[in-house]
Design an enzyme around this catalytic site. Structure first.
Site, PDB file in Angstrom:
ATOM      1  N   CYS A  61       0.828  -1.208   0.000  1.00 48.89           N
ATOM      2  CA  CYS A  61       0.000   0.000   0.000  1.00 48.89           C
ATOM      3  C   CYS A  61       0.862   1.258   0.000  1.00 48.89           C
ATOM      4  O   CYS A  61       0.441   2.305  -0.496  1.00 48.89           O
ATOM      5  CB  CYS A  61      -0.959  -0.005   1.188  1.00 48.89           C
ATOM      6  SG  CYS A  61      -0.120  -0.063   2.796  1.00 48.89           S
ATOM      7  N   HIS A 100      -1.740   1.230   7.390  1.00 50.95           N
ATOM      8  CA  HIS A 100      -2.177   1.195   5.996  1.00 50.95           C
ATOM      9  C   HIS A 100      -2.147   2.597   5.418  1.00 50.95           C
ATOM     10  O   HIS A 100      -2.515   3.575   6.077  1.00 50.95           O
ATOM     11  CB  HIS A 100      -3.597   0.625   5.917  1.00 50.95           C
ATOM     12  CG  HIS A 100      -4.124   0.511   4.526  1.00 50.95           C
ATOM     13  ND1 HIS A 100      -3.528  -0.279   3.560  1.00 50.95           N
ATOM     14  CD2 HIS A 100      -5.196   1.105   3.915  1.00 50.95           C
ATOM     15  CE1 HIS A 100      -4.205  -0.183   2.436  1.00 50.95           C
ATOM     16  NE2 HIS A 100      -5.224   0.655   2.627  1.00 50.95           N
TER      17      HIS A 100
END
Length: 461
Positions: A50, A428
């Site tokens: 990510c 994330h």
């Protein structure tokens, strides 16, 4: 009954064959959702990638960076061996950013960016897709690798390169040499800096004699800002972080040549004296503003026990950022040589010819060009808390915001925000970015493969 079962069996077999044909021709229907109008492709998460996906989405919202890559890779398109193109980072990065900015229509709505990891490994960067990484660190890897690739290119035509020597511009240079005329400027295509390149100035002034040391210049491709101590009841803003970055600091016990000289002039018989040590005031300023500005917020802090912590307070920012107050200006009257050197050090931005990101003439005023990257996330997180990074571009500004003062000279417009959710150990990355092209007023929220529309209010929050 037996005949009826045979009929149903035939129909079932035909249906199965039809379904298999559809699967072969078009693939699984559930896995090939059509991208809604106005959205951009997502990126496949290859295992904790990510950090890379969020950075690529942010960079793809910078039109000037994509244009620079197109100019940078122009020579590769003229080479005979096209099979070598994929080994260049600039070519691979350009292909990905063009697809994410919808300049090239991809076959799938979810793209695979593993090619970028492969080309970075060819450049001796070992980036594992199974370990958590930092988007800001990857940004520095990309810019430094692009600089390495630029420096590897030949800057002078080789004497055995007959094809290049026969080009009209080379012949013109030879004629100029023979006639002792003025030489044309050497092409600086491979010397051109990427749009994130800027320069910091470091200024030292003696508090005793007010003598100023020569200004020192350092390059940067992002501004990494620390967050100052919070004041109760006062919101933290991006301007507070920028002011803290350029605020002056005292440096004690520094040898001052001017104070030593003054002291020596007052002593007779040429007696030797010790170097005079005084306190200097040091201040940073921005000597050259980049075309695309990347700002990173340092959220790393340390507890009393020495363990790393992440600061979670919200830093307020706006859609537009005025940088006039942070720009270094030469004090006093400037000589023509200083003016020339300053002109050469500036980088042209929209609407001007001296690097000022001001308001272009009315006839050619664009709705907002030349993006800026403000990157401000810490590298890891796992809880619901978040940190953010911002992408901005020099562009037009609603002048109604400045009813009683002049329009800003150095202005940037927000283009993307990279956000990190979590703590110092896991988390994330997601990205807020502008939609490409004519839909630039529409904001998008992107988390790997997921893409949806967002509002400016959500972005600024």
């Amino acid at each position: 009954r037996h005949r009826a079962m045979r009929s149903w069996g035939v129909l079932g077999g035909a249906a199965a064959a039809l379904a298999a044909g559809i699967y072969v021709l078009w693939g699984p229907i559930a896995g090939r959702k059509r991208r809604r109008r106005g959205l951009v492709p997502g990126l496949l998460n290859l295992g904790n990638t990510c950090f890379m996906n969020s950075l690529l989405q942010g960079l793809s919202s910078c039109p000037s960076f994509i244009r620079w890559l197109e100019e940078f890779t122009a020579q590769y398109r003229t080479e005979q061996d096209k099979s070598q193109e994929q080994q260049y980072l600039s070519v691979t990065l350009l292909q990905l950013l063009r697809a994410l900015s919808c300049q090239e229509v991809p076959e799938d709505d979810v793209l695979d960016a593993s090619c970028l990891l492969e080309v970075l490994r060819l450049n001796r960067w070992q980036i594992s897709s199974f370990e958590e990484q930092d988007a800001h660190e990857l940004f520095h890897v990309l810019t430094s690798s692009l600089e390495d690739e630029r420096d590897r290119q030949p800057r002078v035509t080789h004497l055995f390169d007959v094809h290049s020597l026969e080009q009209p511009e080379i012949i013109q240079k030879q004629i100029s040499c023979r006639t002792r005329g003025s030489l044309p400027p050497v092409s600086n295509h491979w010397k051109s800096q990427h749009p994130f390149h800027g320069r910091l100035t470091s200024n030292m002034v003696c508090k005793h004699c007010e003598h100023q040391s020569p200004v020192r210049f350092d390059t940067f491709d992002s501004l990494s800002l620390s967050i100052p101590a919070a004041v109760w009841g006062r919101p933290m803003t991006l301007d507070h972080c920028l002011h803290h970055f350029i605020s002056s600091e005292s440096v004690k016990d520094v040898v001052c040549d001017n104070c030593t000289k003054i002291q020596a002039e007052g002593i007779l018989n040429g007696q030797s004296i010790e170097n005079q040590r005084t306190t200097f005031v040091k201040q940073l300023k921005l000597g050259k503003l980049p075309q695309c500005l990347c700002i990173h917020l340092q959220r790393l802090s340390w507890s009393n026990q020495g363990t790393p912590l992440k600061r979670h307070e919200h830093v307020q920012f706006n859609e537009f950022l005025v940088m006039d107050i942070y720009k270094y200006r030469v004090p006093g009257p400037k000589s023509s040589q200083e003016q020339l050197s300053r002109k050469n050090s500036e980088e042209t931005t929209p609407g001007t010819k001296d690097g000022r990101a001001g308001k272009p003439p009315e006839a050619e005023q664009p709705p907002g060009t030349k993006p800026l990257f403000m990157n401000g996330a810490s590298s890891s997180s796992s809880s619901s808390s978040s940190s953010a990074s911002f992408l901005m571009a020099p562009g037009t500004f609603p002048l109604a915001a400045f009813p009683e003062c002049r329009a800003p000279l150095y202005l940037y417009r927000l283009m993307a925000v990279v956000v990190h959710h979590g703590d110092m150990h896991s988390g994330h990355f997601v990205t807020f970015r502008r939609a490409p092209g004519a839909r630039g007023g529409q904001w998008l929220w992107i988390s790997d493969e997921s893409v949806r529309r967002a509002s400016l209010h959500e972005v600024l929050a």
